[in-house]
Design an enzyme around this catalytic site. Structure first.
Site, PDB file in Angstrom:
ATOM      1  N   ARG A 121      30.231  46.425  68.159  1.00 11.51           N
ATOM      2  CA  ARG A 121      31.519  47.060  67.836  1.00 11.51           C
ATOM      3  C   ARG A 121      32.651  46.053  67.675  1.00 11.51           C
ATOM      4  NH1 ARG A 121      29.469  50.694  71.592  1.00 11.51           N
ATOM      5  NH2 ARG A 121      28.645  52.550  70.588  1.00 11.51           N
ATOM      6  N   LYS A 143      39.565  40.903  54.568  1.00 13.90           N
ATOM      7  CA  LYS A 143      38.635  41.736  53.786  1.00 13.90           C
ATOM      8  C   LYS A 143      37.248  41.166  53.999  1.00 13.90           C
ATOM      9  CE  LYS A 143      41.352  43.432  49.862  1.00 13.90           C
ATOM     10  NZ  LYS A 143      41.425  43.419  48.383  1.00 13.90           N
ATOM     11  N   GLU A 185      42.549  30.465  41.018  1.00 15.85           N
ATOM     12  CA  GLU A 185      43.257  31.272  42.036  1.00 15.85           C
ATOM     13  C   GLU A 185      44.502  30.529  42.532  1.00 15.85           C
ATOM     14  OE1 GLU A 185      42.371  34.348  42.742  1.00 15.85           O
ATOM     15  OE2 GLU A 185      40.211  34.523  42.398  1.00 15.85           O
ATOM     16  N   LYS A 227      49.383  33.710  50.501  1.00 17.45           N
ATOM     17  CA  LYS A 227      48.443  34.783  50.833  1.00 17.45           C
ATOM     18  C   LYS A 227      48.806  35.386  52.192  1.00 17.45           C
ATOM     19  CE  LYS A 227      44.290  37.059  50.684  1.00 17.45           C
ATOM     20  NZ  LYS A 227      42.973  37.186  50.122  1.00 17.45           N
ATOM     21  N   GLU A 237      46.324  46.679  51.449  1.00 14.17           N
ATOM     22  CA  GLU A 237      46.510  46.855  50.009  1.00 14.17           C
ATOM     23  C   GLU A 237      46.970  48.253  49.625  1.00 14.17           C
ATOM     24  OE1 GLU A 237      43.584  44.798  47.612  1.00 14.17           O
ATOM     25  OE2 GLU A 237      44.131  46.004  45.867  1.00 14.17           O
ATOM     26  N   ARG A 241      50.121  43.978  48.164  1.00 16.90           N
ATOM     27  CA  ARG A 241      48.942  43.097  48.127  1.00 16.90           C
ATOM     28  C   ARG A 241      48.253  43.137  46.761  1.00 16.90           C
ATOM     29  NH1 ARG A 241      44.483  42.112  53.031  1.00 16.90           N
ATOM     30  NH2 ARG A 241      43.127  40.744  51.828  1.00 16.90           N
ATOM     31  N   ASN A 245      45.991  40.855  42.478  1.00 16.29           N
ATOM     32  CA  ASN A 245      45.013  41.216  41.445  1.00 16.29           C
ATOM     33  C   ASN A 245      45.424  40.741  40.057  1.00 16.29           C
ATOM     34  OD1 ASN A 245      43.382  42.479  43.311  1.00 16.29           O
ATOM     35  ND2 ASN A 245      44.398  44.458  43.061  1.00 16.29           N
ATOM     36  N   HIS A 248      42.936  39.949  37.422  1.00 11.98           N
ATOM     37  CA  HIS A 248      41.640  40.411  37.905  1.00 11.98           C
ATOM     38  C   HIS A 248      41.133  41.671  37.204  1.00 11.98           C
ATOM     39  CE1 HIS A 248      42.159  37.332  40.863  1.00 11.98           C
ATOM     40  NE2 HIS A 248      41.066  37.667  41.520  1.00 11.98           N
ATOM     41  N   HIS A 252      37.601  41.035  36.180  1.00  9.89           N
ATOM     42  CA  HIS A 252      36.471  41.813  36.711  1.00  9.89           C
ATOM     43  C   HIS A 252      35.683  42.474  35.583  1.00  9.89           C
ATOM     44  CE1 HIS A 252      38.403  42.292  40.963  1.00  9.89           C
ATOM     45  NE2 HIS A 252      37.569  41.275  40.922  1.00  9.89           N
ATOM     46  N   HIS A 265      33.680  33.579  39.109  1.00 11.29           N
ATOM     47  CA  HIS A 265      34.807  34.499  39.282  1.00 11.29           C
ATOM     48  C   HIS A 265      36.131  33.887  38.783  1.00 11.29           C
ATOM     49  CE1 HIS A 265      37.435  37.470  41.088  1.00 11.29           C
ATOM     50  NE2 HIS A 265      38.042  36.502  41.764  1.00 11.29           N
TER      51      HIS A 265
HETATM   52  N1  NAD Z   1      37.302  38.605  51.284  1.00 12.09           N
HETATM   53  C1  NAD Z   1      38.120  38.389  50.278  1.00 12.09           C
HETATM   54  O1  NAD Z   1      39.323  38.648  50.332  1.00 12.09           O
HETATM   55  C2  NAD Z   1      37.554  37.760  49.036  1.00 12.09           C
HETATM   56  C3  NAD Z   1      38.410  37.278  48.042  1.00 12.09           C
HETATM   57  C4  NAD Z   1      37.856  36.659  46.938  1.00 12.09           C
HETATM   58  C5  NAD Z   1      36.483  36.520  46.832  1.00 12.09           C
HETATM   59  N2  NAD Z   1      35.673  37.007  47.805  1.00 12.09           N
HETATM   60  C6  NAD Z   1      34.218  36.852  47.732  1.00 12.09           C
HETATM   61  O2  NAD Z   1      33.929  35.473  47.824  1.00 12.09           O
HETATM   62  C7  NAD Z   1      32.684  35.217  47.181  1.00 12.09           C
HETATM   63  C8  NAD Z   1      32.819  33.983  46.337  1.00 12.09           C
HETATM   64  O3  NAD Z   1      33.161  32.898  47.156  1.00 12.09           O
HETATM   65  P1  NAD Z   1      32.963  31.385  46.676  1.00 12.09           P
HETATM   66  O4  NAD Z   1      33.555  31.208  45.350  1.00 12.09           O
HETATM   67  O5  NAD Z   1      33.395  30.525  47.796  1.00 12.09           O
HETATM   68  O6  NAD Z   1      31.379  31.305  46.422  1.00 12.09           O
HETATM   69  P2  NAD Z   1      30.147  30.870  47.342  1.00 12.09           P
HETATM   70  O7  NAD Z   1      30.358  31.219  48.750  1.00 12.09           O
HETATM   71  O8  NAD Z   1      28.939  31.394  46.663  1.00 12.09           O
HETATM   72  O9  NAD Z   1      30.171  29.277  47.196  1.00 12.09           O
HETATM   73  C9  NAD Z   1      29.977  28.701  45.921  1.00 12.09           C
HETATM   74  C10 NAD Z   1      28.854  27.647  45.969  1.00 12.09           C
HETATM   75  O10 NAD Z   1      29.346  26.469  46.600  1.00 12.09           O
HETATM   76  C11 NAD Z   1      28.470  26.088  47.665  1.00 12.09           C
HETATM   77  N3  NAD Z   1      29.309  25.398  48.636  1.00 12.09           N
HETATM   78  C12 NAD Z   1      30.214  25.953  49.481  1.00 12.09           C
HETATM   79  N4  NAD Z   1      30.927  25.003  50.074  1.00 12.09           N
HETATM   80  C13 NAD Z   1      30.446  23.816  49.635  1.00 12.09           C
HETATM   81  C14 NAD Z   1      30.800  22.461  49.885  1.00 12.09           C
HETATM   82  N5  NAD Z   1      31.848  22.147  50.651  1.00 12.09           N
HETATM   83  N6  NAD Z   1      30.076  21.506  49.272  1.00 12.09           N
HETATM   84  C15 NAD Z   1      29.061  21.824  48.424  1.00 12.09           C
HETATM   85  N7  NAD Z   1      28.705  23.072  48.119  1.00 12.09           N
HETATM   86  C16 NAD Z   1      29.403  24.064  48.727  1.00 12.09           C
HETATM   87  C17 NAD Z   1      27.850  27.374  48.106  1.00 12.09           C
HETATM   88  O11 NAD Z   1      26.654  27.154  48.794  1.00 12.09           O
HETATM   89  C18 NAD Z   1      27.650  28.070  46.771  1.00 12.09           C
HETATM   90  O12 NAD Z   1      26.486  27.592  46.137  1.00 12.09           O
HETATM   91  C19 NAD Z   1      32.321  36.470  46.422  1.00 12.09           C
HETATM   92  O13 NAD Z   1      31.305  37.157  47.105  1.00 12.09           O
HETATM   93  C20 NAD Z   1      33.603  37.287  46.451  1.00 12.09           C
HETATM   94  O14 NAD Z   1      33.380  38.677  46.425  1.00 12.09           O
HETATM   95  C21 NAD Z   1      36.182  37.616  48.910  1.00 12.09           C
HETATM   96 ZN    ZN Z   2      39.885  36.450  42.747  1.00 22.88          ZN
END
Ligand code: NAD
Ligand code: ZN
Length: 356
Positions: A121, A143, A185, A227, A237, A241, A245, A248, A252, A265
């Protein structure tokens, strides 16, 4: 090391930004006062670079960390992997007083955050983002969640971390394409809320891409501050917030019709930001020079800025209509007024594609 706070009353938390601050993970967790037995969740790629330094720091501070390693890739951000994480948390004997450390990009962060929000929990979660996208965006704001076969991020919870520790030195091992995608971003924050940041990026984008240490700390800190202030004002949101977007809606849509394989992305968001600026221009909300400034800085990073011809029209409109944020046919679209200022307009997907 720089510190920015997310102001959420009793759930207020710090974001630490620095170069080489991963070594302070244990000390910071110690200050938080959680149980000695805790877990680091990471993936196979990040583990090779940063798991050992993270464990050393934790052990030095008196912690007894378990390690949970998941495979690399967005396709693993699902309920099956979450279930495996729960299994390992139970096997590792993580109790209510224990914390989960998410060491990795947004995929690890979202999964770990949701595991922490729901395991027993709710246990404490700490985000140690290692991608630029995660450092400026996904690790902040609470999130958390996983994808469903019927759509991305359909299952999750708002659950804030106890702190975020962003070490910009970790970006040195990030594949250049991931770094550049994260820059989209970063640029977005300048466009929507911080004209001086945008001007700084116009001036020094090559130095950011070359990973100039001081500049990176400054840029990441400013993005985190933006942020943080947006999240503080509107945690779930319900209003402001949604400004995050910007770019986006179209982004998206493009990701969706290309099956999440053609663009990262941030790349899709880059195209979406130029599209949003052009829509704003067509509506008479901003001038052509601002559209060109947005397009130009993205292009100089090496980001795509045009919706490919074959993706225009009805397919894109349909994808935008299916987006979970579209209500009753009208989308709350973030328009550009000037660099640093935006406004919301209710637009139909057809209006948007017409103006591209
Ligand atoms: N929670 C939120 O508010 C929010 C906001 C935006 C995106 N997201 C989510 O985030 C995800 C995308 O995140 P991301 O772009 O970080 O992708 P990711 O976590 O897939 O990382 C991208 C790649 O980089 C590699 N990597 C990470 N750090 C590294 C480092 N320091 N050195 C070498 N390789 C490294 C990872 O293993 C992966 O292959 C999506 O699932 C998306 O939905 C969430
Ligand atoms: Zn984004």
């Amino acid at each position: 090391m720089e510190v920015v706070h997310v102001e959420l009353g009793a759930r207020r938390y710090p974001i630490y930004v620095g170069a080489g601050c991963l070594s302070e993970l244990g000390t910071r967790l110690g200050e938080m006062g959680c149980g000695v037995r805790m877990a680091v969740v990471t993936n196979s790629t990040v583990a090779g670079h940063y798991l050992e330094p993270a464990l050393v720091s934790l052990r030095r501070a008196g912690f007894d960390p378990a390690t949970i390693q998941i495979p690399d890739g967005e396709e693993h951000k699902n309920l099956a992997m979450l279930s495996r994480i729960y299994d390992q948390l139970i096997e590792a004997g993580i109790e209510r007083s224990g914390a989960l450390v998410a060491l990795g990009g947004g995929v690890v962060g979202d999964l770990t955050g949701f595991a922490a929000a729901t395991y027993l929990r709710g246990v404490a979660c700490v985000q140690v983002p290692t991608t630029l996208l995660a450092q400026v965006d996904s690790s902040i704001g609470g999130k958390t969640g996983v994808n469903h076969v019927l759509g991305k991020n359909l299952i999750g919870a708002f659950s804030q971390p106890r702190f975020v520790l962003a070490d910009v030195e970790t970006l040195r091992t990030l594949p250049p394409r991931e770094l550049t995608a994260g820059l989209a971003e970063v640029i977005k924050y300048g466009v929507i809320l911080d004209a001086p940041l945008f001007a700084l990026l116009e001036d020094r984008i090559a130095d950011v891409q070359a990973l100039d240490r001081e500049l990176l700390v400054e840029v990441v800190r400013r993005c985190c501050a933006i942020k943080a202030s947006v999240v503080s004002a509107d945690e779930t949101e319900s209003g402001l917030r949604a400004v995050l977007n910007f770019g986006h809606t179209v982004g998206h849509g493009i990701e969706s019709i290309t099956g999440y394989t053609r663009y990262l992305h941030g790349e899709a968001v880059a195209i979406g930001m130029v599209a949003a600026a052009r829509v704003s221009r067509q509506l008479g909300l901003c001038g052509e020079p601002d559209v060109e400034r947005v397009r130009s800085v993205l292009a100089r990073c090496g980001l795509p800025t045009e919706v490919p011809a074959e993706l225009r029209g009805e397919a894109l409109a349909r994808a935008m209509r299916a987006d979970k944020k579209a209500r009753a046919g009208a989308i709350k679209f973030v328009c550009l007024e000037t660099i640093g200022t935006t406004r919301f307009e209710r637009l139909s997907p057809e209006d948007i594609v017409k103006y591209l």
